[in-house]
Scaffold this active site. Structure first.
Site, PDB file in Angstrom:
ATOM      1  N   SER A  22       0.991  -0.537   2.941  1.00 59.40           N
ATOM      2  CA  SER A  22       0.538   0.521   3.833  1.00 59.40           C
ATOM      3  C   SER A  22      -0.192   1.614   3.058  1.00 59.40           C
ATOM      4  O   SER A  22       0.114   1.871   1.895  1.00 59.40           O
ATOM      5  CB  SER A  22       1.750   1.124   4.549  1.00 59.40           C
ATOM      6  OG  SER A  22       1.355   2.024   5.551  1.00 59.40           O
ATOM      7  N   PRO A  23      -1.163   2.280   3.687  1.00 60.13           N
ATOM      8  CA  PRO A  23      -1.772   3.450   3.036  1.00 60.13           C
ATOM      9  C   PRO A  23      -0.716   4.517   2.766  1.00 60.13           C
ATOM     10  O   PRO A  23       0.051   4.879   3.652  1.00 60.13           O
ATOM     11  CB  PRO A  23      -2.786   3.942   4.081  1.00 60.13           C
ATOM     12  CG  PRO A  23      -3.069   2.746   4.937  1.00 60.13           C
ATOM     13  CD  PRO A  23      -1.775   1.986   4.996  1.00 60.13           C
ATOM     14  N   CYS A  25      -0.440   8.329   0.872  1.00 56.26           N
ATOM     15  CA  CYS A  25      -1.120   9.439   0.201  1.00 56.26           C
ATOM     16  C   CYS A  25      -0.483   9.700  -1.161  1.00 56.26           C
ATOM     17  O   CYS A  25       0.744   9.786  -1.278  1.00 56.26           O
ATOM     18  CB  CYS A  25      -1.070  10.687   1.058  1.00 56.26           C
ATOM     19  SG  CYS A  25      -2.127  10.586   2.531  1.00 56.26           S
ATOM     20  N   ALA A  57      -5.060   7.258   2.818  1.00 59.59           N
ATOM     21  CA  ALA A  57      -6.044   7.830   3.729  1.00 59.59           C
ATOM     22  C   ALA A  57      -7.168   8.441   2.899  1.00 59.59           C
ATOM     23  O   ALA A  57      -6.949   9.358   2.117  1.00 59.59           O
ATOM     24  CB  ALA A  57      -5.392   8.895   4.604  1.00 59.59           C
ATOM     25  N   TYR A 182      -3.670  13.276  12.935  1.00 58.20           N
ATOM     26  CA  TYR A 182      -4.946  13.614  12.316  1.00 58.20           C
ATOM     27  C   TYR A 182      -6.053  13.557  13.370  1.00 58.20           C
ATOM     28  O   TYR A 182      -5.792  13.340  14.550  1.00 58.20           O
ATOM     29  CB  TYR A 182      -5.196  12.719  11.102  1.00 58.20           C
ATOM     30  CG  TYR A 182      -4.116  12.898  10.037  1.00 58.20           C
ATOM     31  CD1 TYR A 182      -3.867  14.159   9.507  1.00 58.20           C
ATOM     32  CD2 TYR A 182      -3.327  11.842   9.612  1.00 58.20           C
ATOM     33  CE1 TYR A 182      -2.864  14.356   8.556  1.00 58.20           C
ATOM     34  CE2 TYR A 182      -2.319  12.017   8.666  1.00 58.20           C
ATOM     35  CZ  TYR A 182      -2.097  13.277   8.146  1.00 58.20           C
ATOM     36  OH  TYR A 182      -1.096  13.480   7.220  1.00 58.20           O
ATOM     37  N   ARG A 230      -5.354   2.045  12.827  1.00 63.51           N
ATOM     38  CA  ARG A 230      -3.962   2.506  12.884  1.00 63.51           C
ATOM     39  C   ARG A 230      -3.829   3.547  13.980  1.00 63.51           C
ATOM     40  O   ARG A 230      -4.615   4.495  14.050  1.00 63.51           O
ATOM     41  CB  ARG A 230      -3.507   3.107  11.553  1.00 63.51           C
ATOM     42  CG  ARG A 230      -2.146   3.803  11.654  1.00 63.51           C
ATOM     43  CD  ARG A 230      -1.534   4.150  10.318  1.00 63.51           C
ATOM     44  NE  ARG A 230      -0.864   2.970   9.764  1.00 63.51           N
ATOM     45  CZ  ARG A 230      -0.034   3.008   8.714  1.00 63.51           C
ATOM     46  NH1 ARG A 230       0.206   4.148   8.092  1.00 63.51           N
ATOM     47  NH2 ARG A 230       0.545   1.915   8.270  1.00 63.51           N
ATOM     48  N   ARG A 324       7.351   2.783   1.963  1.00 58.57           N
ATOM     49  CA  ARG A 324       8.352   3.307   1.036  1.00 58.57           C
ATOM     50  C   ARG A 324       9.039   2.228   0.207  1.00 58.57           C
ATOM     51  O   ARG A 324       9.360   2.449  -0.962  1.00 58.57           O
ATOM     52  CB  ARG A 324       9.391   4.135   1.807  1.00 58.57           C
ATOM     53  CG  ARG A 324       8.862   5.491   2.262  1.00 58.57           C
ATOM     54  CD  ARG A 324       9.897   6.253   3.064  1.00 58.57           C
ATOM     55  NE  ARG A 324       9.446   7.587   3.408  1.00 58.57           N
ATOM     56  CZ  ARG A 324       8.659   7.880   4.438  1.00 58.57           C
ATOM     57  NH1 ARG A 324       8.247   6.905   5.236  1.00 58.57           N
ATOM     58  NH2 ARG A 324       8.289   9.121   4.672  1.00 58.57           N
TER      59      ARG A 324
END
Length: 367
Positions: A22-23, A25, A57, A182, A230, A324
């Site tokens: 997963s993206p 940050c 992102a 966002y 997403r 995670r």
């Protein structure tokens, strides 16, 4: 019936397995440039055997960053440092993907370990934060300026240019970030979108910017390459964005050339009560997959190989997209394959530690 280590073909790309990174940050860039941290962070997950490795992102405009330290793709100069990372990911048999993003009203804020809320210009923040409407995310966040129609079109164009740059850097999947409060999510949700023009009010209007971005990116992105989106499937509040609107949106996006919906939730309401638990977002991926007839990926509290395998075997999603747990263990796919007694390729440098019968990994040649 799909299994975790079955391949997955989307357009002209075949992923070696259905474990996707997963993206996440990292807040570790200067002026948007990728550096050694990104090389090691993303490269390690490819060594670990993930079928797809997403960047964090990645901002399509400098004012679209969450923090001043976000990764960027708003200028051609960003391509070279990203291309180095892509080449390594592909050398490990994985596929490199980039998530394209604009933070909207959640921009110009501190990275998590340095504080919360608005970051002042003296510390690298910026004056102009934009959103569909002049509604702040929270008291300590910037008060955004409502975008003009011309401003919206500039952002649509920026996404398209960023998609082209991503392909030039070697990425073979792009994902448009329309989740987590966002910019695009802010347009989708009536909680944050108070406009009365063609970009506000009805579901058709609130989803317009995303359709325009998808169409623009699809024109700048090769037809043979996959395009993901997403979304946050729900705001977790009454009167907000919800799963029923998400299903309808997914139906629309399929017609515009989107291949997979990456199903997350929340992020647009500061105090929403989210029932976080093991696999709590997977039902959204299942419902969108079933009712919109489009491939889906599921995220959120996916930690064990047995759990991930169950999601796929029962047809709840086409891929598991893990965050995670990959921070805790960059080699999670290798461990999962061993626990599930599934065949898995290993880096030739690590074969001496691999299970009996493991095969050497073959680099990808993705033109």
């Amino acid at each position: 019936m799909a299994h975790l280590f079955d391949s997955l073909a989307i357009r002209d790309i075949t992923f070696a397995n259905r474990v996707f990174v997963s993206p996440m940050c990292e807040y570790s860039s200067s002026d948007g440039y990728a550096n050694d941290w990104h090389f090691v962070h993303l490269g390690s997950r490819a060594v670990g055997g993930a079928g797809l490795v997403f960047t964090e992102a990645t901002a399509v405009l400098p004012e679209g960053r969450i923090s001043p330290q976000d990764l960027g793709i708003w200028k051609d100069d960003h391509i070279e440092s990203l291309a180095r990372i892509v080449r390594f990911i592909h050398s490990q048999g994985s596929v490199a993907g980039m998530q394209l993003a604009h933070a909207g009203r959640k921009a110009s804020t501190y990275r998590p370990w340095e504080g919360q809320g608005t970051i002042p210009e003296a510390e690298g923040g910026w004056k102009k934060v934009v959103a569909p409407s002049a509604v702040a995310f929270a008291d300590n966040y910037p008060l955004p300026q409502a975008l003009s129609v011309e401003g919206i079109q500039e952002i649509v164009t920026a996404f398209a240019k960023a998609g082209h740059r991503a392909f030039e850097a070697g990425f073979r999947v792009v994902e448009i970030h329309a989740a987590h409060g966002y910019l695009i999510h802010e347009f989708l949700s009536p909680v944050s979108n108070k406009r009365s023009d063609a970009y506000g009010g009805s579901l058709e209007n609130r989803t317009r910017i995303l359709r325009e971005i998808v169409a623009a990116v699809r024109r700048s992105w090769p037809d043979r390459a996959p395009l993901f989106v997403r979304i946050s499937a729900t705001d977790w509040v009454d009167g907000g964005w919800d799963i029923h609107q998400s299903v309808e949106l997914a139906r629309q996006l399929k017609q515009f050339g989107v291949d997979l919906i990456d199903c997350s939730s929340g992020g647009n309401v500061a105090n929403a009560k989210i029932p976080v638990a093991v696999g709590y977002q997977t039902p959204f991926a299942e419902q969108i997959r079933r009712e919109a007839a489009i491939m889906s990926g599921t995220v959120g509290m996916i930690t064990s190989p047995v759990q991930a395998e169950h999601i796929l075997v029962t047809g709840q999603a086409d891929a598991v997209i893990i965050a995670r747990e990959f921070l805790r263990d960059p080699y999670w796919p290798l461990r999962a394959a061993r626990e599930l007694a599934q065949p898995m390729s290993w880096p030739v440098q690590y074969l001496r530690a691999a299970p009996e019968g493991a095969r050497a990994r073959v680099p990808r040649d993705l033109k």
